[in-house]
Design an enzyme around this catalytic site. Sequence first.
Site, PDB file in Angstrom:
ATOM      1  N   LYS A   1      -9.635   2.190  -2.106  1.00  0.00           N
ATOM      2  CA  LYS A   1      -9.743   1.536  -0.544  1.00  0.00           C
ATOM      3  C   LYS A   1     -11.234   1.782  -0.070  1.00  0.00           C
ATOM      4  CE  LYS A   1      -7.294   1.541   3.559  1.00  0.00           C
ATOM      5  NZ  LYS A   1      -6.173   2.168   4.271  1.00  0.00           N
TER       6      LYS A   1
ATOM      7  N   CYS B   1      -5.234  -2.882   2.815  1.00  0.00           N
ATOM      8  CA  CYS B   1      -5.264  -2.830   4.291  1.00  0.00           C
ATOM      9  C   CYS B   1      -6.177  -2.894   5.007  1.00  0.00           C
ATOM     10  CB  CYS B   1      -4.312  -1.731   4.438  1.00  0.00           C
ATOM     11  SG  CYS B   1      -3.096  -1.944   6.151  1.00  0.00           S
TER      12      CYS B   1
ATOM     13  N   GLU C   1       0.819  -0.928  -0.166  1.00  0.00           N
ATOM     14  CA  GLU C   1       0.059  -0.063  -0.192  1.00  0.00           C
ATOM     15  C   GLU C   1       0.848   1.332  -0.157  1.00  0.00           C
ATOM     16  OE1 GLU C   1      -2.226   0.413   3.532  1.00  0.00           O
ATOM     17  OE2 GLU C   1      -3.532   1.886   2.708  1.00  0.00           O
TER      18      GLU C   1
HETATM   19  N1  LIG Z   1      -3.085   1.351   6.057  1.00  0.00           N
HETATM   20  C1  LIG Z   1      -3.863   0.864   6.982  1.00  0.00           C
HETATM   21  O1  LIG Z   1      -5.292   0.789   6.562  1.00  0.00           O
HETATM   22  C2  LIG Z   1      -3.544   0.459   8.322  1.00  0.00           C
HETATM   23  C3  LIG Z   1      -4.052  -0.562   8.974  1.00  0.00           C
HETATM   24  O2  LIG Z   1      -5.270  -1.182   8.660  1.00  0.00           O
HETATM   25  C4  LIG Z   1      -3.586  -0.838  10.285  1.00  0.00           C
HETATM   26  O3  LIG Z   1      -4.492  -1.664  10.818  1.00  0.00           O
HETATM   27  O4  LIG Z   1      -2.587  -0.389  10.626  1.00  0.00           O
END
Ligand SMILES: NC(=O)CC(=O)C(=O)O
Length: 283
Positions: free
Chosen positions: A139, A180, A65
Amino acid sequence: MAASSKAEESRVPPALPLPTPPLTKFKIALCQLLVTADKERNIAHARKVIEEAAQKGAQLVVLPEIWNSPYSNASFPVYAEDIDAGGDASPSTMMLSELSRSLQITLVGGSIPELSGDKLYNTCCVFGTDGKLKAKHRKVHLFDIDIPGQITFKESLTLTGGESPTIVDTDVGRIGIGICYDMQFQELAMLYAARGAHLICYPGAFNMVTGPLHWELVQRARRWPWQFGEVLATTEHDEAIVVAEIDYSLIDLRRTNLPFQKQRRGDLYQLLDVQRQNAESTK
Ligand SMILES: NC(=O)CC(=O)C(=O)O
């Protein structure tokens, strides 16, 4: 009619049978990248790593990401690219497109900040072996958390959430995409399973406060109904290319071993029904 067969009749129909994948076995490479404040350098570095992953025999390469920019609300608007405009407006995705074609690989291009009109998104682009953009996942669940004294982050200060799930047919099978924090929401994964995904890819960049508790646990929980949640390959926090073989023949075997999909009592726990009932009861 016996009570049990009535219940059987009212069950929600099972998910689509798994479509026949275009291949049975292939190598996947997951690339963990060190990101700097220098966007050009990040792009050049990602290029090198993708080439290395392809040299190792990967037919599917997955980036993390936000790999072209620091992960911060201050950076997202500065590093964002207009993916739809392409060319000079999106050097990151131009590089991904060029490499997927020249190396003949499918690329799940992690995510980058995307500028579209006056909105910013956290967007994953999927490229086919012909270099064409096959899908774009924005996302859906933005990472907004507040644990006082430990971590507060609010992606929604700068980003807009995507409006749709993303499932895409590629040369290495049908792939569902999440980014994520999307992984925390099991319904998205269940929807991909019901639509016949062979694989789900979640490019991620977890925080170091709650992340270590979640990243493996939640991924293993999302294995339903594909596998046993076995970790085939992993790495630590440094840069790495993790290569493993994906064997789709195991999906049918596991589904026979553990027929969760058939045993699901969707007639008892459809969320829409509950939401409707809740709305009725609060009128
Ligand atoms: N980048 C993200 O979405 C972070 C995430 O989900 C996390 O728990 O840290």
